[in-house]
Every structure is written in structure tokens, then in C-alpha cells.
Write a protein that holds these residues in place. Structure first.
Motif, mmCIF file in Angstrom:
data_model
loop_
_atom_site.group_PDB
_atom_site.id
_atom_site.type_symbol
_atom_site.label_atom_id
_atom_site.label_comp_id
_atom_site.label_asym_id
_atom_site.label_seq_id
_atom_site.Cartn_x
_atom_site.Cartn_y
_atom_site.Cartn_z
ATOM 1 N N PHE A 196 -8.839 -20.383 -9.288
ATOM 2 C CA PHE A 196 -7.922 -21.183 -8.638
ATOM 3 C C PHE A 196 -7.133 -20.071 -7.704
ATOM 4 C CE2 PHE A 196 -4.053 -23.046 -7.387
ATOM 5 C CZ PHE A 196 -4.375 -24.155 -6.518
ATOM 6 N N VAL A 197 -6.437 -18.929 -8.226
ATOM 7 C CA VAL A 197 -5.838 -18.366 -7.662
ATOM 8 C C VAL A 197 -6.808 -17.410 -6.544
ATOM 9 C CG1 VAL A 197 -4.489 -15.985 -7.657
ATOM 10 C CG2 VAL A 197 -4.405 -17.637 -9.459
ATOM 11 N N PHE A 198 -7.850 -16.859 -6.802
ATOM 12 C CA PHE A 198 -8.773 -16.124 -5.956
ATOM 13 C C PHE A 198 -9.177 -17.147 -4.770
ATOM 14 C CE2 PHE A 198 -8.954 -13.034 -9.402
ATOM 15 C CZ PHE A 198 -8.492 -11.745 -8.478
ATOM 16 N N TYR A 199 -9.575 -18.299 -5.129
ATOM 17 C CA TYR A 199 -10.085 -19.414 -3.926
ATOM 18 C C TYR A 199 -8.940 -19.426 -3.210
ATOM 19 C CZ TYR A 199 -14.372 -21.172 -5.563
ATOM 20 O OH TYR A 199 -15.712 -21.363 -5.879
ATOM 21 N N ALA A 200 -7.676 -19.629 -3.600
ATOM 22 C CA ALA A 200 -6.304 -19.914 -2.767
ATOM 23 C C ALA A 200 -6.289 -18.812 -1.802
ATOM 24 C CB ALA A 200 -5.248 -20.044 -3.610
ATOM 25 N N ILE A 201 -6.587 -17.279 -2.288
ATOM 26 C CA ILE A 201 -6.206 -16.117 -1.502
ATOM 27 C C ILE A 201 -7.438 -16.246 -0.418
ATOM 28 C CG2 ILE A 201 -6.712 -13.662 -1.529
ATOM 29 C CD1 ILE A 201 -5.260 -13.556 -4.296
ATOM 30 N N GLY A 202 -8.592 -16.476 -0.963
ATOM 31 C CA GLY A 202 -9.871 -16.493 -0.121
ATOM 32 C C GLY A 202 -9.640 -17.454 0.806
ATOM 33 N N ILE A 203 -9.163 -18.829 0.898
ATOM 34 C CA ILE A 203 -9.043 -19.805 1.695
ATOM 35 C C ILE A 203 -7.961 -19.725 2.682
ATOM 36 C CG2 ILE A 203 -8.315 -22.102 2.009
ATOM 37 C CD1 ILE A 203 -9.793 -22.959 -0.761
ATOM 38 N N ALA A 204 -6.902 -18.833 2.219
ATOM 39 C CA ALA A 204 -5.799 -18.780 3.173
ATOM 40 C C ALA A 204 -6.033 -17.490 4.180
ATOM 41 C CB ALA A 204 -4.582 -18.271 2.328
ATOM 42 N N SER A 205 -6.600 -16.377 3.547
ATOM 43 C CA SER A 205 -7.236 -15.340 4.431
ATOM 44 C C SER A 205 -8.036 -15.569 5.510
ATOM 45 C CB SER A 205 -7.633 -14.069 3.547
ATOM 46 O OG SER A 205 -6.835 -13.842 2.531
ATOM 47 N N SER A 206 -9.094 -16.502 5.298
ATOM 48 C CA SER A 206 -10.106 -16.991 6.069
ATOM 49 C C SER A 206 -9.466 -18.017 7.182
ATOM 50 C CB SER A 206 -11.126 -17.634 5.267
ATOM 51 O OG SER A 206 -10.667 -18.730 4.843
ATOM 52 N N GLY A 207 -8.633 -18.604 6.659
ATOM 53 C CA GLY A 207 -7.713 -19.481 7.638
ATOM 54 C C GLY A 207 -6.881 -18.818 8.721
ATOM 55 N N ILE A 208 -6.460 -17.623 8.237
ATOM 56 C CA ILE A 208 -5.619 -16.818 9.096
ATOM 57 C C ILE A 208 -6.787 -15.989 10.198
ATOM 58 C CG2 ILE A 208 -4.151 -14.740 9.554
ATOM 59 C CD1 ILE A 208 -2.755 -15.455 6.750
ATOM 60 N N VAL A 209 -7.710 -15.724 9.732
ATOM 61 C CA VAL A 209 -8.667 -15.097 10.736
ATOM 62 C C VAL A 209 -9.157 -16.192 11.439
ATOM 63 C CG1 VAL A 209 -11.123 -14.250 10.564
ATOM 64 C CG2 VAL A 209 -9.516 -13.639 8.663
ATOM 65 N N ILE A 210 -9.300 -17.446 11.144
ATOM 66 C CA ILE A 210 -9.611 -18.325 12.043
ATOM 67 C C ILE A 210 -8.681 -18.580 13.247
ATOM 68 C CG2 ILE A 210 -10.193 -20.795 12.576
ATOM 69 C CD1 ILE A 210 -11.307 -20.748 9.742
ATOM 70 N N LEU A 211 -7.351 -18.510 13.007
ATOM 71 C CA LEU A 211 -6.508 -18.455 13.893
ATOM 72 C C LEU A 211 -6.263 -17.156 14.726
ATOM 73 C CD1 LEU A 211 -3.513 -19.985 11.697
ATOM 74 C CD2 LEU A 211 -5.032 -21.183 13.553
ATOM 75 N N LEU A 212 -6.577 -15.933 14.153
ATOM 76 C CA LEU A 212 -6.516 -14.780 15.021
ATOM 77 C C LEU A 212 -7.615 -14.585 15.878
ATOM 78 C CD1 LEU A 212 -4.940 -12.330 12.464
ATOM 79 C CD2 LEU A 212 -3.815 -13.418 14.251
ATOM 80 N N CYS A 213 -8.792 -15.161 15.573
ATOM 81 C CA CYS A 213 -9.880 -14.820 16.543
ATOM 82 C C CYS A 213 -10.092 -15.184 17.934
ATOM 83 C CB CYS A 213 -11.267 -15.646 15.728
ATOM 84 S SG CYS A 213 -11.917 -14.822 14.303
ATOM 85 N N PRO A 214 -9.287 -16.126 18.245
ATOM 86 C CA PRO A 214 -8.952 -16.445 19.811
ATOM 87 C C PRO A 214 -8.243 -15.388 20.359
ATOM 88 C CG PRO A 214 -8.634 -18.488 18.733
ATOM 89 C CD PRO A 214 -8.698 -17.536 17.686
ATOM 90 N N LEU A 215 -7.056 -15.020 19.765
ATOM 91 C CA LEU A 215 -6.613 -13.772 20.305
ATOM 92 C C LEU A 215 -7.379 -12.535 20.329
ATOM 93 C CD1 LEU A 215 -2.799 -14.292 18.447
ATOM 94 C CD2 LEU A 215 -3.561 -14.812 20.853
ATOM 95 N N TYR A 216 -7.943 -12.221 19.318
ATOM 96 C CA TYR A 216 -8.970 -11.190 18.956
ATOM 97 C C TYR A 216 -10.077 -11.436 20.176
ATOM 98 C CZ TYR A 216 -13.033 -9.066 16.704
ATOM 99 O OH TYR A 216 -14.093 -8.175 16.450
ATOM 100 N N PHE A 217 -10.473 -12.578 20.666
ATOM 101 C CA PHE A 217 -11.399 -12.674 21.642
ATOM 102 C C PHE A 217 -11.136 -12.518 23.009
ATOM 103 C CE2 PHE A 217 -13.381 -15.443 25.109
ATOM 104 C CZ PHE A 217 -14.789 -15.330 24.884
ATOM 105 N N PHE A 218 -9.603 -12.645 23.341
ATOM 106 C CA PHE A 218 -9.152 -12.391 24.756
ATOM 107 C C PHE A 218 -8.527 -11.088 24.915
ATOM 108 C CE2 PHE A 218 -9.227 -17.083 24.719
ATOM 109 C CZ PHE A 218 -9.879 -17.552 25.851
ATOM 110 N N PHE A 219 -7.874 -10.691 23.778
ATOM 111 C CA PHE A 219 -7.292 -9.337 24.047
ATOM 112 C C PHE A 219 -7.810 -8.336 23.544
ATOM 113 C CE2 PHE A 219 -4.035 -12.685 24.250
ATOM 114 C CZ PHE A 219 -3.539 -12.494 25.367
ATOM 115 N N GLY A 220 -8.498 -8.304 22.480
ATOM 116 C CA GLY A 220 -9.253 -7.224 21.720
ATOM 117 C C GLY A 220 -8.458 -5.901 21.435
#
Length: 316
Positions: A196-220
Motif C-alpha cells: 500500500f505504501v509503495f503504491y501510494a508513493i508511485g501514484i503520487a509521484s506519477s500524478g506530479i509528473v502529469i502536472l509538470l509535463c505541460p510546463l516541461y513541454f512549454f519551457f523545457g
């Protein structure tokens, strides 16, 4: 702009969704029940008299056209034996059907459900249809426990509770239920909590990656790219650890349940679909983390090359 950011974005979204499904599968009756971590088949509990063994079927002697007195006698004997063999097979088939009906009626009589399935945050229970001995039987879930983080799989408590409510007022002790089964499940509780703990870490981290990818796309920006790469790698690592623990827990739990439960008619089998789901999330997040790492390396080299070129122009 960094168009390559679309790749980790898409793969991270898929990994995020698959991980969420791993976390919430089976949280209510009928919802992804086939994606269980492990299922304990209790339909055979208390009916050891009806164990069936698969015996190889004998070849039925063929009736041949007699060519002499000796062949006539031999042929008649073969025909009689063949008819007797066919009759035995037919009786065995009927007995198997009756036994399947007896298993269903007996489990109902003593008051227990025919299966108990473990999911990451709860337990579900129910009966098989059309009956427990049918090779193509499906699950009819009647009840699921409440969702609980770091859920601990307890099989003896619900069984004892249902036996106590049954008309025969039985207990697991009277049915010679091995304590080793629950002891083994208790020993795996640390692994279940870690999942459960590692799933929570994996889900939270991938969720932040999804949020950062648009900024990553435009600014790099290099620092933004590095952050995305680190988070994607963290998610990938957490998901691969949780998936590995699930695989081990499934194997060990099924192993000792079948070892000690076979004597009293209990068996367990791991959920292959759950393994496919969790390892798929690992694969998708792995691709996302690799792409992020490659792009960060390429971006860093380009910045160094630009600085080097500026230095050379400055000296000129």
C-alpha cells in the motif's frame, strides 16, 4: 518547447490509471473482482467425504465380428466388458454432478461462503455459480468489507462468525482448521502494508509528473526537466517494488494455504490478472522515466555546447 514531453505525459497517465485500479480493485461487490490478489476457495470445508480423484479412463473394448467359435466367445466378452465400462463411466458422471450439488448444499448448510478474496484494501466473499465444482464457475460476490488502508487479511474471523450463525453451530476448531493458515497470513501483513505504501508513493509521484509535463513541454528548463526525471524514476521504483512484493505475497500465501488447507478441503489461487495489471503500470512508468532521463541528458549536453560556443566567441 519540448515536444518529447508528450511521451512521458501519456505514459505517466496510463501508469497512474493502472496504479489507481490496483489500489481500488474489488472495493465493492462486482467491481473488478477478477483482479484479486488471492482467493481462498472454502467450498470444500467440511466435506472431506466427497473428495474426488481423477482416474484415467480405461479403453473400452470394441465389439468385433466373430470369425470362429473362439472369436465369438472373445468378442462377446469384449462387448460385455465394454458395456459395463460405459455404464461405470455414466454412473461416475452422474456421481460427479451429484457431488457438485452436495458441495453447494453442504457449504450452505454449515453457513459459510464458498470463497473469500483478498484485495489491497478489503476482502470480498460470495458463492460460485452454477456450483463450486463446475470448471467454468463464476463468482457471485455477496459482500465486501469496508475499505481500509493497509488492510490485513483475516480469514478465520469471518469463517468463525458465519459458522456460529449457521444451524449446526460449528467452529473452525471442530472442523480441524489449521492455525498455520492464519499464522502465515499474519506473517505476510508487513508485506501487505508495504504494498500500500509503495503504491501510494508511485501514484503520487506519477500524478506530479502529469502536472509538470505541460510546463516541461512549454519551457523545457533544465531544472524542471531534472525534477520531472527524478519524480518519474521515483514512481517507477515505487511501483516496481510494490509489484515485486505482490508477486512474492501471492506465491507464499497460496503455497502455505494449499499446503495446510488441503487436508480440510481449502485451496487458494493467486490472481493472474492483478499481476498483469500491476506489472503493466511498471512498464508504462518505466518508459516515462527513461524518456525523461534521456531528454534531461540531451538538454544538459545542449546547454554545455551552447556555453562552450559562447566562450569561444568571447575569446575571439
Amino acid at each position: 518547447m519540448r515536444p518529447i514531453a508528450v511521451i512521458p505525459l501519456v505514459f505517466s497517465i496510463v501508469a497512474f490509471v493502472l496504479s489507481i485500479l490496483c489500489l481500488f480493485a474489488g472495493t465493492k461487490p462486482g467491481y473488478m473482482e477478477e483482479y484479486h490478489i488471492i482467493t481462498v476457495n472454502t467450498s470444500g470445508l467440511g466435506q472431506n467425504l466427497f473428495k474426488q480423484s481423477a482416474a484415467p479412463s480405461a479403453t473400452t473394448p470394441a465389439c468385433t465380428k466373430p470369425t470362429s467359435l473362439g472369436s465369438l466367445i472373445s468378442g462377446a466378452k469384449d462387448c460385455v466388458e465394454g458395456a459395463a465400462s460405459n455404464a461405470v463411466d455414466e454412473i461416475q458422471n452422474i456421481a460427479n454432478e451429484v457431488a457438485g450439488d452436495i458441495v453447494d448444499k453442504l457449504s450452505q448448510k454449515i453457513g459459510i461462503k464458498q470463497f473469500y478474496s483478498l484485495h489491497l484494501m478489503n476482502r470480498c466473499e460470495g458463492n460460485y455459480k452454477p456450483n463450486a465444482t463446475d470448471p467454468s464457475a463464476s463468482k457471485n460476490v455477496t459482500k465486501c468489507s469496508n475499505q481500509t488502508a493497509m488492510y490485513h487479511f483475516d480469514i478465520t474471523t469471518p469463517l468463525n462468525a458465519e459458522l456460529a450463525k449457521g444451524p449446526l453451530n460449528l467452529t473452525l476448531e471442530k472442523l480441524h482448521f489449521p492455525d498455520d493458515i492464519q499464522d502465515g497470513l499474519d506473517g505476510l501483513s508487513v508485506g501487505l502494508n508495504a504494498i500500500f505504501v509503495f503504491y501510494a508513493i508511485g501514484i503520487a509521484s506519477s500524478g506530479i509528473v502529469i502536472l509538470l509535463c505541460p510546463l516541461y513541454f512549454f519551457f523545457g528548463l533544465p531544472m524542471l526537466t531534472l525534477l520531472n526525471s527524478c519524480l518519474a524514476s521515483l514512481s517507477f521504483t515505487a511501483l516496481i517494488i510494490s509489484s515485486a512484493i505482490v508477486t512474492v505475497v501471492q506465491k507464499k500465501a497460496a503455497g502455505f494455504i494449499n499446503k495446510y488447507g488441503g487436508k480440510v478441503g481449502i485451496e487458494a489461487y493467486p490472481g493472474g490478472k492483478y499481476l498483469a495489471l500491476t506489472w503493466s503500470s511498471v512498464a508504462f512508468m518505466g518508459v516515462a522515466s527513461i524518456v525523461c532521463a534521456i531528454d534531461y541528458t540531451a538538454l544538459k549536453r545542449r546547454k554545455r555546447r551552447e556555453l562552450s560556443e559562447k566562450g569561444e566567441h568571447g575569446r575571439c
